[in-house]
Design an enzyme around this catalytic site. Structure first.
Site, mmCIF file in Angstrom:
data_model
loop_
_atom_site.group_PDB
_atom_site.id
_atom_site.type_symbol
_atom_site.label_atom_id
_atom_site.label_comp_id
_atom_site.label_asym_id
_atom_site.label_seq_id
_atom_site.Cartn_x
_atom_site.Cartn_y
_atom_site.Cartn_z
ATOM 1 N N HIS A 1 0.828 -1.222 0.000
ATOM 2 C CA HIS A 1 0.000 0.000 0.000
ATOM 3 C C HIS A 1 0.851 1.256 0.000
ATOM 4 O O HIS A 1 1.939 1.307 0.578
ATOM 5 C CB HIS A 1 -1.021 -0.029 1.139
ATOM 6 C CG HIS A 1 -0.486 0.041 2.542
ATOM 7 N ND1 HIS A 1 -0.282 1.241 3.190
ATOM 8 C CD2 HIS A 1 -0.169 -0.924 3.424
ATOM 9 C CE1 HIS A 1 0.163 0.996 4.418
ATOM 10 N NE2 HIS A 1 0.234 -0.300 4.586
ATOM 11 N N ASP B 1 6.289 1.596 6.861
ATOM 12 C CA ASP B 1 4.946 1.066 6.608
ATOM 13 C C ASP B 1 4.199 2.038 5.725
ATOM 14 O O ASP B 1 3.777 3.091 6.207
ATOM 15 C CB ASP B 1 4.230 0.875 7.960
ATOM 16 C CG ASP B 1 2.797 0.390 7.816
ATOM 17 O OD1 ASP B 1 2.083 0.410 8.829
ATOM 18 O OD2 ASP B 1 2.395 -0.011 6.706
ATOM 19 N N GLU C 1 -5.137 1.594 2.663
ATOM 20 C CA GLU C 1 -5.015 0.390 3.507
ATOM 21 C C GLU C 1 -5.148 0.776 4.965
ATOM 22 O O GLU C 1 -5.797 0.082 5.754
ATOM 23 C CB GLU C 1 -3.666 -0.286 3.248
ATOM 24 C CG GLU C 1 -3.495 -1.644 3.925
ATOM 25 C CD GLU C 1 -3.039 -1.559 5.382
ATOM 26 O OE1 GLU C 1 -2.642 -0.447 5.824
ATOM 27 O OE2 GLU C 1 -3.097 -2.581 6.080
ATOM 28 N N GLU C 2 -4.562 1.904 5.343
ATOM 29 C CA GLU C 2 -4.481 2.275 6.755
ATOM 30 C C GLU C 2 -5.835 2.601 7.367
ATOM 31 O O GLU C 2 -5.959 2.686 8.585
ATOM 32 C CB GLU C 2 -3.534 3.478 6.928
ATOM 33 C CG GLU C 2 -2.091 3.192 6.567
ATOM 34 C CD GLU C 2 -1.368 2.335 7.621
ATOM 35 O OE1 GLU C 2 -2.026 1.845 8.566
ATOM 36 O OE2 GLU C 2 -0.150 2.161 7.490
ATOM 37 N N ASP D 1 3.526 -6.492 3.431
ATOM 38 C CA ASP D 1 3.293 -5.462 4.437
ATOM 39 C C ASP D 1 4.403 -5.560 5.479
ATOM 40 O O ASP D 1 5.433 -6.182 5.217
ATOM 41 C CB ASP D 1 1.902 -5.619 5.062
ATOM 42 C CG ASP D 1 1.309 -4.286 5.499
ATOM 43 O OD1 ASP D 1 0.197 -3.951 5.068
ATOM 44 O OD2 ASP D 1 1.982 -3.571 6.274
ATOM 45 N N HIS E 1 4.262 2.325 13.209
ATOM 46 C CA HIS E 1 3.366 3.474 13.382
ATOM 47 C C HIS E 1 3.920 4.552 14.298
ATOM 48 O O HIS E 1 3.166 5.362 14.846
ATOM 49 C CB HIS E 1 1.960 3.028 13.842
ATOM 50 C CG HIS E 1 1.127 2.501 12.712
ATOM 51 N ND1 HIS E 1 -0.234 2.276 12.813
ATOM 52 C CD2 HIS E 1 1.446 2.156 11.448
ATOM 53 C CE1 HIS E 1 -0.701 1.813 11.659
ATOM 54 N NE2 HIS E 1 0.307 1.724 10.816
#
Lengths: 321, 321
Positions: free
Chosen positions: B63, B158, B188-189, B211, B295
């Site tokens: 993504h 990410d 995606e998130e 991922d 994250h």
């Protein structure tokens, strides 16, 4: 090009922890090179203080700006290579901060579940006990060039002030010392020595003063705002300014049309605390700063420019003023 | 030869939060084009790079969107009140440097009530409105740097490192009978929304989502599943139960080339979970780059893990029957 921004970026990228300022190639060497063209002599002492002397006759005048910054030092290294560090380990404010080690290599500040601070340096090895680490977040010119977001406005922005103020002063009716002091963050220790070495008639400690105009803490008692001009903290938890100097500072600002702001601070201290022990008339001059002691401090460029004007006028004013 | 570090830096400059993938999508499309037969974008903005064949239809996804913020309104002091985009935690954020798409830079803070705001250093609400409008998006503005020869620390590993992995795979791809779709997905998130469109439109025989997988090799981690540098990670289960056939395909490819892989069970979801449930059902799994600090503004990966992942995919793309 904004020279204040370029100087802040240069100094922040060479930031050195208290006690390491005078090591070869560190912040003291960087500042010395910048100051050299503008003063008559430069010398140091055993504490690492950097004295930039503009010779003259008359009253002895001294300014300090501390060149040390807060950060961490390595206490132990575990078998997985993580560096366990000591320092202002406030997880809530500092978690996930990019860090720069004393040899230039990089890491990330993290906290374990018990709140103990460590630095993840990836696969890098061969660090030692006592190695130091400082914030490695970017210095950025923001808000259309009006403000700067940076690690170490405290007190490298004050160092920038002195570096600009010392230029092309011409002949002044006094003997002036621009002193880049050490170990302020651990108790204003450099200034304690510097005050004794110089024994100035009048001394001003430049530093960052925390603002009350961010939203971070309802308990913040500083009334200062970005853009409010030089900040005069006439009293804090460890220092009371000499009354003559209060009038002098506000008088100059009024005369030059420089907006300024006053505050009384409950905690903390500046080099003024220990400078006063040497016996001269002492005050502090502040650059209003948001988010002090974080990797993203913020100040207004015009405030710094105003402090430069103030310092230059303190140097140049007539002998009897 | 794609350079992982240079590409990571470039993609970090371009990437924006979910819904705003156009810039990074165009760039990725331009890099993939020489290696495939056609490149096109669907209605949601997914970028599909299709290498035609008559054999098995295989879909690889990574993504392009990242976590970040969207401006909601400017408050009466000129601070930007924001909502988070993507599932990241307030506790990771204090004092993090950020950058709006408009170019305005600032830092994230929490007010005394615990609500997030971004300080862009505006001197008034009116000035803030000129710099940032409601709906403007912001990303982390932390540096991309190395921590050793094979370790990179960056915002947005990410999932940008996985987009890079697909490019690395394309670059080494030999001729194949299979019908290959290398997809850079959107949103995606915020719930793997782009993936649902990909699944519906393409209906592959096999889907592998590339991922990131959370490492558990940091201080205080009790679970010992995957670690940095242990090889790419085969996801057995997260909030989805991945398909054993798909898992065995990846393991077989790894064995063919002598690559070491790890296995993980974890939480969260990936594009593979959504595509698995596309009408008709798809054999799907997630194959991940091990990552520390997911994250956060400072995520850490090992480039050898990345290269091995790309090699396994390149073998699978050709040899999967």
């Amino acid at each position: 090009m904004c020279e204040i921004f370029e100087l802040q970026k240069l100094l922040s990228s060479n930031a050195s922890l208290s006690g390491t300022e005078y090591a070869p190639g560190k912040i003291s060497d960087v500042i010395r090179k910048l100051a050299e063209p503008y003063v008559d002599e430069i010398f140091t002492d055993a504490m690492g203080n950097l004295y930039c002397h503009k010779k003259g006759e008359g009253e002895k005048l001294m300014f300090t700006a501390h060149m040390d910054v807060i950060g961490f030092y390595v206490r132990s290294i575990d078998e997985n290579g993580f560096l366990w560090v000591d320092g202002p380990a406030q997880k809530g404010r500092l978690i996930n901060t990019p860090m720069r080690m004393s040899d230039g290599r990089k890491g990330v500040l993290r906290f374990d579940p018990d709140g103990k601070a460590y630095i993840d340096v990836g696969e890098q090895r061969e660090f030692k006990l006592g190695d130091t680490a400082v914030f490695d977040t970017p210095t950025r010119l923001i808000s259309g060039g009006k403000r700067i977001s940076t690690p170490y406005a405290d007190a490298l922005a004050s160092c920038v002030v002195l570096l600009l103020a010392m230029r092309d002063l011409g002949s002044c009716p006094r003997d002036i010392y621009f002193v880049f002091s050490t170990q302020e963050e651990v108790g204003c220790r450099g200034a304690k020595t510097a005050g004794q070495v110089i024994r100035a008639d009048m001394a001003f400690a430049l530093d960052s003063h925390g603002c009350g105009d961010s939203l971070e803490s309802a308990k913040n008692t500083e009334e200062l705002t970005l853009g409010g001009g030089p900040a005069f903290r006439f009293r804090d938890g460890k220092f009371i300014a000499h009354l003559d100097t209060n009038e002098l500072l506000t008088g100059i600002c009024d005369r030059l049309g420089i907006k300024h702001q006053l505050c009384i601070h409950v905690g903390g201290g500046t080099d003024a605390t220990t400078l006063q022990e040497a016996g001269g008339k002492v005050n502090s001059i502040g650059i209003a700063t948001r988010y002090t002691h974080s990797p993203a401090e913020m100040y207004q460029v015009s405030d710094l420019e105003d402090v430069v004007c103030l310092v230059r006028e303190l140097c140049r004013r007539k002998a009897d003023v | 030869m794609f350079d992982i570090f240079e590409l990571q830096k470039k993609l970090v400059e371009l990437a924006l939060p979910s819904g705003f993938e156009k810039n990074v999508g165009e760039y990725l499309a331009s890099l993939a084009k020489p290696y495939v037969d056609e490149v096109y974008t669907d209605t949601l903005g997914n970028v599909i790079c299709h290498k035609k064949g008559n054999g098995k239809k295989i879909l690889f996804t990574a993504h392009m969107d990242v976590i970040g913020f969207m401006a909601g309104y400017i408050d009466d002091k000129g601070y930007v009140r924001v909502m988070k985009i993507g599932g990241h935690s307030d506790t990771n954020l204090p004092n993090t440097p950020v950058r709006f798409e408009s170019g305005a830079c600032g830092s994230v803070h929490q007010d005394s009530k615990g609500d997030l705001y971004i300080d862009i250093g505006a001197t008034s609400p009116e000035e803030a409105m000129e710099m940032v409008q409601p709906g403007d998006v912001a990303v982390f503005d932390t540096p991309v740097f190395k921590m050793g020869e094979n370790t990179i620390c960056t915002p947005y590993a990410d999932d940008l490192i996985c987009c890079i992995t697909l490019l690395l795979c394309l670059e080494q791809l030999k001729d194949s009978e299979n019908d290959l779709y290398f997809c850079f997905s959107v949103q995606e998130e915020v719930g793997c929304r782009g993936a649902s469109v990909l699944g519906y439109n393409i209906r592959p025989d096999l889907c592998i989502a590339v991922d990131i997988g959370s490492c558990f090799d940091e201080p205080g981690d009790k679970v010992r599943t995957i670690r940095l540098g242990g090889g790419p990670s085969v996801g057995l289960k997260d909030n989805n139960l991945y398909d054993l056939i798909a898992i065995r395909e990846v393991e077989a490819a790894a064995q063919r080339i002598g690559a070491k892989v790890q296995h993980e069970i974890s939480s969260g979801g990936t594009d593979a979970g959504v595509i698995q449930r596309a009408p008709g059902g798809v054999s799907s799994m997630a194959f991940s780059v091990p990552l520390r600090g997911i994250h956060t503004p400072c995520e850490i990966y090992n480039t050898e893990d990345v290269k091995v992942l790309a090699e396994v995919l390149a073998d699978l793309a050709v040899n999967s029957k």
